[in-house]
Write an enzyme that holds these catalytic residues in place. Structure first.
Site, PDB file in Angstrom:
ATOM      1  N   ASP D  66       0.866  -1.178   0.000  1.00 57.30           N
ATOM      2  CA  ASP D  66       0.000   0.000   0.000  1.00 57.30           C
ATOM      3  C   ASP D  66       0.901   1.226   0.000  1.00 57.30           C
ATOM      4  O   ASP D  66       2.105   1.119   0.225  1.00 57.30           O
ATOM      5  CB  ASP D  66      -0.977   0.005   1.199  1.00 57.30           C
ATOM      6  CG  ASP D  66      -0.279  -0.082   2.557  1.00 57.30           C
ATOM      7  OD1 ASP D  66       0.932   0.206   2.652  1.00 57.30           O
ATOM      8  OD2 ASP D  66      -0.962  -0.461   3.533  1.00 57.30           O
ATOM      9  N   ASP D 129      -9.051  -2.592  13.946  1.00 54.49           N
ATOM     10  CA  ASP D 129     -10.374  -2.669  13.311  1.00 54.49           C
ATOM     11  C   ASP D 129     -10.472  -3.849  12.345  1.00 54.49           C
ATOM     12  O   ASP D 129     -11.434  -3.972  11.595  1.00 54.49           O
ATOM     13  CB  ASP D 129     -10.670  -1.367  12.559  1.00 54.49           C
ATOM     14  CG  ASP D 129      -9.602  -1.062  11.506  1.00 54.49           C
ATOM     15  OD1 ASP D 129      -8.615  -1.838  11.401  1.00 54.49           O
ATOM     16  OD2 ASP D 129      -9.735  -0.048  10.797  1.00 54.49           O
ATOM     17  N   HIS D 131      -8.327  -4.448   9.888  1.00 51.59           N
ATOM     18  CA  HIS D 131      -7.813  -4.173   8.538  1.00 51.59           C
ATOM     19  C   HIS D 131      -6.476  -4.863   8.295  1.00 51.59           C
ATOM     20  O   HIS D 131      -5.749  -5.199   9.223  1.00 51.59           O
ATOM     21  CB  HIS D 131      -7.706  -2.662   8.278  1.00 51.59           C
ATOM     22  CG  HIS D 131      -6.488  -1.995   8.816  1.00 51.59           C
ATOM     23  ND1 HIS D 131      -6.504  -1.184   9.930  1.00 51.59           N
ATOM     24  CD2 HIS D 131      -5.197  -1.988   8.394  1.00 51.59           C
ATOM     25  CE1 HIS D 131      -5.292  -0.713  10.163  1.00 51.59           C
ATOM     26  NE2 HIS D 131      -4.479  -1.197   9.254  1.00 51.59           N
TER      27      HIS D 131
END
Lengths: 243, 243, 243, 243
Positions: D66, D129, D131
């Site tokens: 990313d 969360d 992710h």
């Protein structure tokens, strides 16, 4: 042939450990043959520290690749005793993850290995005479599978055997057993690691000279997945031959 | 060593095709060296029929493993011309999926193969003298990488070369090139297929006799992933040696 | 995702056979799950012709991936009976090379597969509702391992089960068993093959639409080694989506 | 799913290093994507010490998965800058062995990966969360390939981006890029490592709860070669779920 050169015995041992761990950590069933003797001493010290009491490696089955039985004493032979003392026992590896080659089962060893899918890797040392496993010059031929070698095969062998069993003449066996060149070449990956200046000459001869039964380890020039790990001393005569 | 025996030349060719398709269908990049000559004639007929105009095999790069240049005529040599005529052209395989070994690039062939990840498989025939690729007895040693072999190396070679270039003396080259035993043994998988009664004797000698440079193909006894495909005639002298 | 499009059912069946043979010919132990039903009919005819009475494939163990037991009749269920009739019996494959999933062992099926190294490949069909194996919409979740599905789960299921057991109401089971999406995704390679215009719509939806439990087969968009084999009819709605 | 639990952060980092070295030492070309962030801090310290100035790993190409571009500052984005500082620069890894995903090439990233044979392994962290990579809940769908995610997608994202770029509002990009769930699932091996009590809950939810886009990492329950490495704290809520 992949050649890895490390600066000293300590670092060479560490790199061989990394190569071994690389097999152990693959998350697949792994059949790995490992060497006894003096060269791997530090390797097993490091490895024991690394994996002691870890339960993550039940995917690994260990094998020895040669064995010298104690004629009188019986029990595990020289190689397996050595492996137990240096590695299996201190690392907490149960013998149910070890398959012992010995003087009783050697004739079916190759068939057994085939039945379990073959060796994934075999980690070996190198003798000053170019031997690997129990394949000394003039003992086995390239085409030999797991075989026995008579103690009487040539005069020097008696002394070698005597020394191996700790000096006790009553324990000198009539023969030892070893995976032959053809058995070893059947492994998916072959690794030889070498330390010390006194082996620099044979390193050059075995891996940069002709492929010949006179230098048994020269056969690994023909293996599709062969790695040679050297310390700087052992590599001292081949520096000009590699870039 | 895996041995597959089929009842006749037709079925042997079909099985070799299946082994080749097994590589082509893996969905990975595959470097495959294939043989020219008379033994694979039916193999390529079947294969052309099977894959003609299919676009699914762009993962495959083909290689020849030896080459006899035409001295006068130039252009592709004997092997590549033969492969183009028998396989690449009728199958509609573009030459951009073929890497040609020739008399100009042979000294860098092994390094090139290494740079592309090595050969995944090499499909070879067997000569009546035990040769594979261009490795005839007394031409190369087990330890040789891709090499040239002089036409003058021994008297019979002149006649062999003359026949190979179609009889035209002006086209007889000074040397041919071949992947050596060590180069071929580097392939991840090695396959030899043999047909006919006149090769039954050498099949026995090469794969059930001693590993020796006098019978070059005997080296495959040492390869960890070697398959021998025979028709019944070629297998006629080894029946009692296998179960 | 690899997509292979063949011109018709015959050629699609041939290509799936080639993919299956590619596994069988690898010279390694292979655990392969295969589908029953109507789509593979021609596949098994071709395959039987190809391998009948060949002893070369003892490396392969076959698995079914779902089973509908006959409640009254007992014995092998619908899937295994079908596989025996279409493939194992005519090909001369002994049931000792087959591991049957059934209503008694399904709770330990995933653990069993893990103990034998996992499935190397699973060959499946595609239902018009997007189902694969016994994973119909609203029966299992993506995270499910091998599970049972009650016949009472929704009204239509009763009719499906009745039809599957040949119309005999006494043989309708209380539940069938199926490898769940998670079990199937654990296979190293997944293959779905589809024929016919009436499935063109679901092919588009499953493999070019959102990944959703409403279309169970859409999960294969997430598999690292998934191959989709289609005939031209089944591919008719996705032509503009691929190059 | 393989789960490895280590006693603390130090040992977890060491084991992840061993898993990474296991890839690097395979003697094959390896495409490996690695994570930036705080969890791998110790991993890279250990790894730098291990491989610094070693020339043996030219087989490895590194990838980020990313990237958050600096809007004003330009140059390498947040992820690559972080990887350079923590790993590539101190380890002496030349940027010619690194392939940077960025805001300019993301639309062709999946095609590029396919052209080089795919990722062999991807090492990731886990967000509180659920992710992984840049796949936060409600940003991407399971079926998404490498995508951009707008900073405006939901209010909290602005603060996340601001923090990521170091607090400078002028550098907050309009979007970041991330390999999507489908891209990541295409990797041959997936590894997530997690440390700390504050992540014990999400570990349980992601890997022992339902597979759902609400918890993006739950998708790895469906990957055929997934390894989860935890320290004891991160594993504290799943102890009763594993043996």
């Amino acid at each position: 042939m992949r050649i890895i050169i490390e600066k000293d015995y300590e670092q060479m041992s560490k790199t061989v450990m990394d190569l071994l761990l690389a097999k152990m950590y693959t998350n697949k069933k792994m059949n790995i043959a490992i060497t006894a003797g003096s060269t791997p001493k530090r390797l097993y010290e490091l490895l024991v520290e690394e994996i002691k009491n870890k339960s993550d490696f039940t995917n690994v089955t260990y094998y020895n690749f040669d064995e010298i039985p104690f004629k009188k004493k019986g029990g595990y032979g020289v190689t397996m005793t050595n492996l137990k003392n240096m590695y299996f026992d201190p690392a907490g590896i149960s013998m149910e993850h070890v398959h012992a080659l010995d003087e009783k089962n050697y004739t079916t060893h190759d068939a057994y290995l085939e039945s379990v899918g073959g060796l994934d890797a075999i980690f070996m040392g190198l003798g000053k005479d170019g031997h690997f496993c129990g394949n000394l010059p003039n003992t086995t031929k390239f085409g030999d599978l797991t075989s026995k070698v008579e103690t009487s095969i040539f005069p020097r062998m008696y002394d070698i055997m005597k020394s191996e069993v700790g000096g006790n003449e009553e324990d000198i066996p009539d023969f030892y057993v070893t995976m032959g060149p053809r058995s070893v070449m059947n492994a998916k990956e072959t690794i030889i690691f070498v330390s010390g200046k006194e082996k620099a000459g044979i390193v050059k001869e075995a891996f940069f000279g002709p492929v010949s039964e006179n230098v048994p380890s020269s056969v690994f020039q023909l293996h599709p997945n062969f790695t040679l790990v050297l310390d700087a001393d052992a590599a001292s005569e081949i520096k000009d031959l590699i870039d």
